[in-house]
Design an enzyme around this catalytic site. Structure first.
Site, short mmCIF file in Angstrom:
data_model
loop_
_atom_site.label_atom_id
_atom_site.label_comp_id
_atom_site.label_asym_id
_atom_site.label_seq_id
_atom_site.Cartn_x
_atom_site.Cartn_y
_atom_site.Cartn_z
N ASP A 84 0.82 -1.22 0.00
CA ASP A 84 0.00 0.00 0.00
C ASP A 84 0.85 1.26 0.00
O ASP A 84 2.08 1.20 0.18
CB ASP A 84 -0.98 -0.01 1.18
CG ASP A 84 -0.33 -0.44 2.50
OD1 ASP A 84 0.91 -0.41 2.60
OD2 ASP A 84 -1.07 -0.82 3.42
N ASN A 155 -7.78 -2.70 13.85
CA ASN A 155 -9.15 -2.92 13.37
C ASN A 155 -9.24 -4.12 12.43
O ASN A 155 -10.27 -4.35 11.80
CB ASN A 155 -9.67 -1.67 12.67
CG ASN A 155 -8.75 -1.22 11.53
OD1 ASN A 155 -7.83 -1.95 11.16
ND2 ASN A 155 -8.99 -0.05 10.99
N HIS A 157 -7.40 -4.63 9.69
CA HIS A 157 -7.10 -4.41 8.27
C HIS A 157 -5.83 -5.15 7.85
O HIS A 157 -4.94 -5.40 8.65
CB HIS A 157 -7.05 -2.91 7.92
CG HIS A 157 -5.83 -2.15 8.34
ND1 HIS A 157 -5.79 -0.78 8.40
CD2 HIS A 157 -4.60 -2.55 8.72
CE1 HIS A 157 -4.60 -0.40 8.78
NE2 HIS A 157 -3.85 -1.44 8.98
N GLU A 162 -9.78 -1.99 4.61
CA GLU A 162 -10.37 -1.60 5.89
C GLU A 162 -11.65 -2.39 6.18
O GLU A 162 -12.27 -2.93 5.26
CB GLU A 162 -10.69 -0.10 5.85
CG GLU A 162 -9.46 0.79 5.61
CD GLU A 162 -8.55 0.89 6.84
OE1 GLU A 162 -8.44 -0.09 7.61
OE2 GLU A 162 -7.92 1.94 7.03
C1 GLP Z 1 -0.41 0.17 8.59
C2 GLP Z 1 -0.19 -0.53 7.22
C3 GLP Z 1 -0.46 -2.00 7.32
C4 GLP Z 1 0.16 -2.49 8.62
C5 GLP Z 1 -0.67 -1.99 9.76
C6 GLP Z 1 -0.12 -2.30 11.15
O1 GLP Z 1 -1.22 1.28 8.51
N1 GLP Z 1 -0.90 0.01 6.11
O2 GLP Z 1 0.04 -2.67 6.19
O3 GLP Z 1 0.19 -3.88 8.65
O4 GLP Z 1 -1.01 -0.64 9.60
O5 GLP Z 1 0.90 -1.43 11.52
P1 GLP Z 1 1.88 -1.66 12.74
O6 GLP Z 1 2.77 -2.78 12.35
O7 GLP Z 1 2.63 -0.36 12.88
O8 GLP Z 1 1.04 -1.99 13.92
#
Ligand code: GLP
Length: 274
Positions: A84, A155, A157, A162
């Site tokens: 992403d 959440n 995702h 989402e």
């Molecule tokens: C981000 C990314 C995701 C990631 C998630 C968790 O916003 N777009 O691909 O897996 O949120 O992030 P973190 O590893 O900082 O908890």
């Protein structure tokens, strides 16, 4: 490679590994990536990886860089596609995922710049859908993803797919596309943007269908704040409200790697069917 302190079991056909701490989670993930690269290189002379950002995989990339610096791992024949990117954003913006990937991996290993792909946060909006479709065609033309690395949002995702109210059938077909970020995602991204109001509210994300098509999927979760959503995604019903639960539809190719804190909600299941 086996790890004495890892516990592993299957749940609903998915492999779940519980490691002692977040560092062990990342070292294990780096090993799986390295194994996937070797296997793909041996079979086809090239490897195609799907990569993730966020705080969780930082140590994964540090480990891969160490392996590269030790002369044990080359990215010369590796192609990558990231999950992403914020939209719109310049690749030079330090908050862009392009910039994150350059800092943590691309700038520190021997990957060919033209084979390290991210969705382009500068594409004009009327062309965003075509750009997303083209991204999927590139992955297909490269023979598909050998391994997709995932984190999980609080959440549920995956990438920036989402939570939503669509049917499971519809959710499983979601393509790479432009999306609006969920309030929980924006709240969590505030740490990178200074405040919640400053978080770029849209993003381009690889679709659920694209992710599920990978030949293997490794999903990482660390920390107590992920325990609830991990339990829901792994042991609850499949639902578009928790996008990570959709991984259940391709269970045999999914490996969860959790630390003790993120696995806490699974205590009743831990030894159920190993
Ligand atoms: C981000 C990314 C995701 C990631 C998630 C968790 O916003 N777009 O691909 O897996 O949120 O992030 P973190 O590893 O900082 O908890």
């Amino acid at each position: 490679m086996s790890h004495a302190d890892d516990r592993s079991f299957r749940h609903g056909g998915m492999l779940v590994r519980v490691a002692a701490d977040s560092r062990s989670v990342c070292l294990r993930a780096a090993e799986l990536i390295e194994e996937a690269i070797r296997r793909a290189l041996a079979a086809r002379g090239r490897a195609v990886l799907g990569l993730a950002t966020g705080s969780t995989p930082e140590v994964v990339y540090r480990r891969l860089v160490e392996r590269h610096e030790a002369g044990a791992l080359s990215f010369r024949d590796v192609t990558t596609y990231n999950l992403d990117e914020y939209y719109p954003i310049s690749p030079l913006d330090p908050r862009s995922y392009r910039s994150y990937m350059h800092r943590h991996l691309f700038g520190r290993v021997d990957i060919a710049p033209h084979r390290a792909h991210l969705l382009d946060g500068t594409v004009p909006e009327p062309f965003a859908a075509e750009h997303a479709a083209q991204f999927e065609r590139w992955i297909a033309a490269d023979g598909g993803l050998d391994l997709q690395l995932l984190g999980i949002g609080r959440n549920g995702h995956i990438g920036f797919n989402e939570p939503s109210e669509v049917s499971i059938a519809e959710a499983l077909r979601l393509p790479t596309r432009l999306v609006e970020l969920h309030p929980v995602t924006r709240a969590d991204a505030a740490r990178d943007f200074g405040s919640e109001e400053s978080v770029i509210p849209r993003a381009l994300t690889m679709g659920v269908a694209t992710i599920l098509a990978a030949r293997s999927i490794v999903i990482l979760a660390t920390g107590a704040h992920k325990a609830e959503v991990v339990a829901a995604a792994l042991t609850g019903p499949m639902t578009a409200k928790i996008p990570a639960s959709l991984l259940q539809s391709v269970a045999p190719k999914v490996t969860w790697i959790l630390d003790e804190a993120a696995a806490r909600g699974l205590s009743h299941y831990r030894f159920a069917d190993r």
